[in-house]
Design an enzyme around this catalytic site. Structure first.
Site, PDB file in Angstrom:
ATOM      1  N   ASP A  48       0.852  -1.285  -0.008  1.00  0.00           N
ATOM      2  CA  ASP A  48      -0.073   0.053  -0.014  1.00  0.00           C
ATOM      3  C   ASP A  48       0.707   1.374   0.009  1.00  0.00           C
ATOM      4  OD1 ASP A  48      -3.431   0.187   0.998  1.00  0.00           O
ATOM      5  OD2 ASP A  48      -2.250   1.772   0.722  1.00  0.00           O
ATOM      6  N   ASP A  69       4.169   2.770  -4.577  1.00  0.00           N
ATOM      7  CA  ASP A  69       3.136   3.597  -5.189  1.00  0.00           C
ATOM      8  C   ASP A  69       3.065   2.656  -6.420  1.00  0.00           C
ATOM      9  OD1 ASP A  69       1.865   4.949  -6.874  1.00  0.00           O
ATOM     10  OD2 ASP A  69       3.279   6.842  -6.479  1.00  0.00           O
ATOM     11  N   VAL A  70       1.926   2.211  -6.770  1.00  0.00           N
ATOM     12  CA  VAL A  70       1.669   0.972  -7.757  1.00  0.00           C
ATOM     13  C   VAL A  70       1.778   1.793  -9.000  1.00  0.00           C
ATOM     14  CG1 VAL A  70       0.288  -0.663  -6.608  1.00  0.00           C
ATOM     15  CG2 VAL A  70      -0.940   1.528  -7.496  1.00  0.00           C
ATOM     16  N   ASN A  96      -5.233  -4.616  -7.087  1.00  0.00           N
ATOM     17  CA  ASN A  96      -6.422  -4.176  -6.361  1.00  0.00           C
ATOM     18  C   ASN A  96      -6.540  -2.686  -6.106  1.00  0.00           C
ATOM     19  OD1 ASN A  96      -9.167  -4.439  -4.744  1.00  0.00           O
ATOM     20  ND2 ASN A  96      -7.601  -3.777  -3.307  1.00  0.00           N
ATOM     21  N   TYR A 164     -12.673   6.662 -14.482  1.00  0.00           N
ATOM     22  CA  TYR A 164     -12.602   5.492 -13.630  1.00  0.00           C
ATOM     23  C   TYR A 164     -13.204   4.371 -14.470  1.00  0.00           C
ATOM     24  CZ  TYR A 164     -13.971   2.396 -10.026  1.00  0.00           C
ATOM     25  OH  TYR A 164     -14.017   1.197  -8.996  1.00  0.00           O
ATOM     26  N   LYS A 168     -11.435   0.769 -15.858  1.00  0.00           N
ATOM     27  CA  LYS A 168     -11.778  -0.507 -15.619  1.00  0.00           C
ATOM     28  C   LYS A 168     -12.224  -1.130 -16.703  1.00  0.00           C
ATOM     29  CE  LYS A 168     -11.280   0.186 -11.095  1.00  0.00           C
ATOM     30  NZ  LYS A 168     -10.385  -0.393 -10.342  1.00  0.00           N
ATOM     31  N   THR A 199     -18.635   0.374   1.914  1.00  0.00           N
ATOM     32  CA  THR A 199     -17.392   1.224   2.595  1.00  0.00           C
ATOM     33  C   THR A 199     -17.739   2.204   3.379  1.00  0.00           C
ATOM     34  OG1 THR A 199     -16.830   2.467   0.737  1.00  0.00           O
ATOM     35  CG2 THR A 199     -15.883   0.289   0.567  1.00  0.00           C
TER      36      THR A 199
HETATM   37  N1  LIG Z   1     -15.606   0.030  -2.939  1.00  0.00           N
HETATM   38  C1  LIG Z   1     -16.558  -0.210  -4.221  1.00  0.00           C
HETATM   39  O1  LIG Z   1     -17.590  -0.017  -4.247  1.00  0.00           O
HETATM   40  C2  LIG Z   1     -16.049  -0.766  -5.331  1.00  0.00           C
HETATM   41  C3  LIG Z   1     -16.487  -1.518  -6.352  1.00  0.00           C
HETATM   42  C4  LIG Z   1     -15.987  -1.794  -7.769  1.00  0.00           C
HETATM   43  C5  LIG Z   1     -14.590  -1.939  -7.656  1.00  0.00           C
HETATM   44  N2  LIG Z   1     -13.785  -1.220  -6.648  1.00  0.00           N
HETATM   45  C6  LIG Z   1     -12.398  -1.264  -7.035  1.00  0.00           C
HETATM   46  O2  LIG Z   1     -11.814  -2.042  -5.879  1.00  0.00           O
HETATM   47  C7  LIG Z   1     -10.526  -1.789  -5.617  1.00  0.00           C
HETATM   48  C8  LIG Z   1     -10.271  -1.318  -4.016  1.00  0.00           C
HETATM   49  O3  LIG Z   1     -11.292  -0.394  -3.637  1.00  0.00           O
HETATM   50  P1  LIG Z   1     -11.649   0.121  -2.103  1.00  0.00           P
HETATM   51  O4  LIG Z   1     -13.201   0.422  -2.219  1.00  0.00           O
HETATM   52  O5  LIG Z   1     -11.277  -1.405  -1.200  1.00  0.00           O
HETATM   53  O6  LIG Z   1     -10.810   1.171  -1.898  1.00  0.00           O
HETATM   54  P2  LIG Z   1     -10.202   1.856  -0.682  1.00  0.00           P
HETATM   55  O7  LIG Z   1     -10.147   3.189  -0.742  1.00  0.00           O
HETATM   56  O8  LIG Z   1     -11.046   1.110   0.526  1.00  0.00           O
HETATM   57  O9  LIG Z   1      -8.812   1.183  -0.779  1.00  0.00           O
HETATM   58  C9  LIG Z   1      -7.677   1.451  -1.594  1.00  0.00           C
HETATM   59  C10 LIG Z   1      -6.471   1.174  -1.207  1.00  0.00           C
HETATM   60  O10 LIG Z   1      -5.581   1.498  -2.004  1.00  0.00           O
HETATM   61  C11 LIG Z   1      -4.470   2.242  -1.750  1.00  0.00           C
HETATM   62  N3  LIG Z   1      -3.877   3.041  -2.754  1.00  0.00           N
HETATM   63  C12 LIG Z   1      -4.498   3.984  -3.489  1.00  0.00           C
HETATM   64  N4  LIG Z   1      -3.533   4.407  -4.182  1.00  0.00           N
HETATM   65  C13 LIG Z   1      -2.347   3.637  -4.092  1.00  0.00           C
HETATM   66  C14 LIG Z   1      -1.109   3.849  -5.121  1.00  0.00           C
HETATM   67  N5  LIG Z   1      -1.085   4.593  -5.846  1.00  0.00           N
HETATM   68  N6  LIG Z   1      -0.407   2.837  -4.771  1.00  0.00           N
HETATM   69  C15 LIG Z   1      -0.305   1.852  -3.764  1.00  0.00           C
HETATM   70  N7  LIG Z   1      -1.900   1.739  -3.155  1.00  0.00           N
HETATM   71  C16 LIG Z   1      -2.458   2.777  -3.145  1.00  0.00           C
HETATM   72  C17 LIG Z   1      -4.876   3.101  -0.743  1.00  0.00           C
HETATM   73  O11 LIG Z   1      -3.915   3.530   0.316  1.00  0.00           O
HETATM   74  C18 LIG Z   1      -5.995   2.179   0.003  1.00  0.00           C
HETATM   75  O12 LIG Z   1      -5.596   1.485   1.135  1.00  0.00           O
HETATM   76  C19 LIG Z   1     -10.118  -0.464  -6.227  1.00  0.00           C
HETATM   77  O13 LIG Z   1      -9.706  -0.765  -7.495  1.00  0.00           O
HETATM   78  C20 LIG Z   1     -11.754   0.002  -6.832  1.00  0.00           C
HETATM   79  O14 LIG Z   1     -11.749   0.453  -8.028  1.00  0.00           O
HETATM   80  C21 LIG Z   1     -14.188  -0.647  -5.726  1.00  0.00           C
END
Ligand SMILES: NC(=O)c1ccc[n+]([C@@H]2O[C@H](COP(=O)([O-])OP(=O)(O)OC[C@H]3O[C@@H](n4cnc5c(N)ncnc54)[C@H](O)[C@@H]3O)[C@@H](O)[C@H]2O)c1
Length: 265
Positions: A48, A69-70, A96, A164, A168, A199
């Protein structure tokens, strides 16, 4: 029958001896999946950009934390190397990490900077992570990559987040292509397409604006948002040998949203 997520006591131990890398492990779906992987016996590398959250996740699951940083190619390579050096294999890559910032909205108002940032974090990152993980998996002749896309990769929303959604769609197409290219080397690549997840951010947003929540809930046959643990359960399945013939899919975990025309009242 129950429709609640499995508890730690009821999960199987399908991932014993496997090394799993999870990006975005500090929060939400990533955190729930790190917990689930560990509960199923995997050695988990929690990656992370947020050091506090990532470290806490790693401590909780008895795994390794790597700050990354991804969007940075060298850091991503170092992440997969750290996983291999620590545990001797890279069996599962759950790519993810992603963002959905408010500046990314309708195409009419979204600027180029916001567009590019989201493409970098959500799409370029998946390219970098797959590129870094594949050499280890090819050497092993085995591996499962799960890239987080979204249900918006397969259907349009009038409540647009244009970059976004495009990112995706890219994750989905790239995962499909990689799944096909490496299938005969024992490597599976799937795109996970979650529906909206319950969330803290979503709860806060909808507490302020119940109409906004209702507009979305009406489209979900299940009548509720997903819990992060339910998404994690699907990831664990895709990661495991139970999914040995599941490859190059758009793996929807959306409570039926993408299949719906009219939903129950
Ligand atoms: N939450 C939803 O409703 C939902 C629905 C469909 C898809 N998604 C996808 O699921 C994935 C996770 O979503 P979530 O809701 O758990 O998000 P979240 O914001 O709770 O967690 C994302 C994590 O990624 C980390 N992150 C952000 N930028 C980063 C970077 N540059 N390098 C490394 N780490 C980084 C953040 O610090 C955080 O811990 C994402 O790809 C999101 O697009 C989420």
């Amino acid at each position: 029958m129950t429709d609640t997520p499995a508890t730690e006591t009821s999960v199987s131990r399908r991932l014993i001896g496997r090394t799993a890398v999870v990006t975005g492990a500090g929060s939400g779906i990533g955190l729930a999946t790190a917990r689930r992987f560990a509960a199923e016996g995997a050695r988990v590398v929690c990656a992370d950009i947020d050091e506090t959250a990532g470290k806490a996740a790693a401590e909780e699951v008895g795994g390794l934390f790597v700050r990354v940083d991804v969007t940075d190619a060298e850091e991503v390579e170092a992440l997969y190397k750290a996983a291999f050096d620590a545990y001797g294999s890279v069996d599962i890559a759950f790519n993810n990490a992603g963002i959905s910032p408010p500046e990314d909205d309708s195409i009419l108002t979204t600027g180029l900077e916001a567009w590019k940032r989201v493409q970098e974090v959500n799409l370029t990152s998946v390219y970098l992570c797959c590129k870094a993980a594949l050499p280890y998996m090819r050497r092993q002749g085995k591996g499962s990559i799960i890239n987080t896309a979204s249900f918006v990769a397969v259907m349009g929303a009038a409540t647009s987040q244009i970059s976004y959604t495009a990112s995706k769609g890219g994750v989905l197409a790239m995962s499909r292509e990689l799944g096909v290219q490496f299938a005969r080397e024992g490597i599976r690549v799937n795109a996970l397409c979650p529906g909206p997840v319950n969330t803290p951010l979503l709860q806060e947003l909808f507490a302020k604006d119940p109409e906004r929540a209702a507009r979305r809930l009406v489209h979900i046959p299940a009548g509720r948002f997903a819990e992060a643990e339910e998404i994690a359960a699907a990831v664990a399945f895709l990661a495991s040998d139970d999914a040995s013939f599941v490859n190059a899919t758009d793996f929807l975990v959306d409570g039926g949203i993408a299949g719906a025309y009219v939903t129950p009242v």
